[in-house]
Design a protein around this motif. Structure first.
Motif, short mmCIF file in Angstrom:
data_model
loop_
_atom_site.label_atom_id
_atom_site.label_comp_id
_atom_site.label_asym_id
_atom_site.label_seq_id
_atom_site.Cartn_x
_atom_site.Cartn_y
_atom_site.Cartn_z
N ASP A 188 0.82 -1.21 0.00
CA ASP A 188 0.00 0.00 0.00
C ASP A 188 0.85 1.27 0.00
O ASP A 188 0.31 2.37 -0.06
N LYS A 229 -7.19 2.20 2.91
CA LYS A 229 -8.57 1.94 2.50
C LYS A 229 -9.43 1.60 3.71
O LYS A 229 -8.95 1.04 4.69
N ARG A 230 -10.68 1.94 3.59
CA ARG A 230 -11.63 1.65 4.66
C ARG A 230 -11.89 0.15 4.69
O ARG A 230 -12.05 -0.49 3.66
N GLU A 249 -2.21 4.68 -0.01
CA GLU A 249 -3.62 4.85 0.32
C GLU A 249 -4.02 3.88 1.41
O GLU A 249 -3.68 2.70 1.38
N VAL A 287 -8.74 7.66 6.58
CA VAL A 287 -8.67 6.81 5.40
C VAL A 287 -8.48 7.72 4.19
O VAL A 287 -8.78 8.90 4.22
N LYS A 303 -5.96 8.83 0.60
CA LYS A 303 -4.60 8.92 0.09
C LYS A 303 -3.73 9.77 1.01
O LYS A 303 -4.22 10.67 1.69
#
Length: 158
Positions: free
Chosen positions: A73, A91-92, A89, A108, A110
């Protein structure tokens, strides 16, 4: 004044409001000085990514908190030969069946940071390790340039 706030949402008021906005844009500075959306997005991402930078005799070390992220990530790149870019990023998490968020405080989206590297940074010798939620980037320094030795020029007799 925004006419929509007062409950006046007829097409006529909408058109007048739109025309007023266009005249403001044509009158000047608003259209030309406004930051682009990508600039605002990048600025927010950079402000929300704090980092520590240390200098050692033979390297520079950067530490950035990256809790809950996998190495896939996170991207570490060098742009324009002297700009180190750390981005990625978060992510949720997908909601599990039957559960719902009561409070969501973890960030959450970028993130990004850019660092202009000094002239003595060796951009070919950069390493990055993410351990226990902390990204550690090491940029080795180039050896100092050797002082030039004086050159002797032979003087000829004419």
């Amino acid at each position: 004044m925004d006419l929509r706030v007062m409950g006046l949402e007829s097409p006529l008021f909408h058109t007048l409001h739109h025309m007023r906005d266009l005249s403001d844009d044509a009158a000047g500075d608003k259209a030309y000085n406004a930051p682009t959306r990508s600039y605002v997005r990048d600025a927010k991402a950079m402000a929300a990514t704090p980092a520590d930078v240390k200098e050692y005799p033979k390297s520079y070390a950067l530490e950035v908190d990256m809790p809950g992220l996998k190495s896939g990530d996170i991207k570490v790149q060098v742009e324009d030969d002297n700009v180190l870019v750390i981005s990625g990023e978060r992510k949720r998490e997908e909601e599990k069946e039957g559960g719902k968020y009561l409070r969501m405080e973890r960030r959450v989206g970028k993130f990004m940071r850019k660092f202009v590297l000094p002239e003595n940074a060796n951009t070919d010798a950069i390493s990055a390790v993410c351990q226990d939620g902390v990204l550690s980037v090491t940029v080795h320094k180039l050896p100092p340039p050797q002082p030039k030795k004086p050159r002797t020029i032979e003087v000829k007799v004419a």
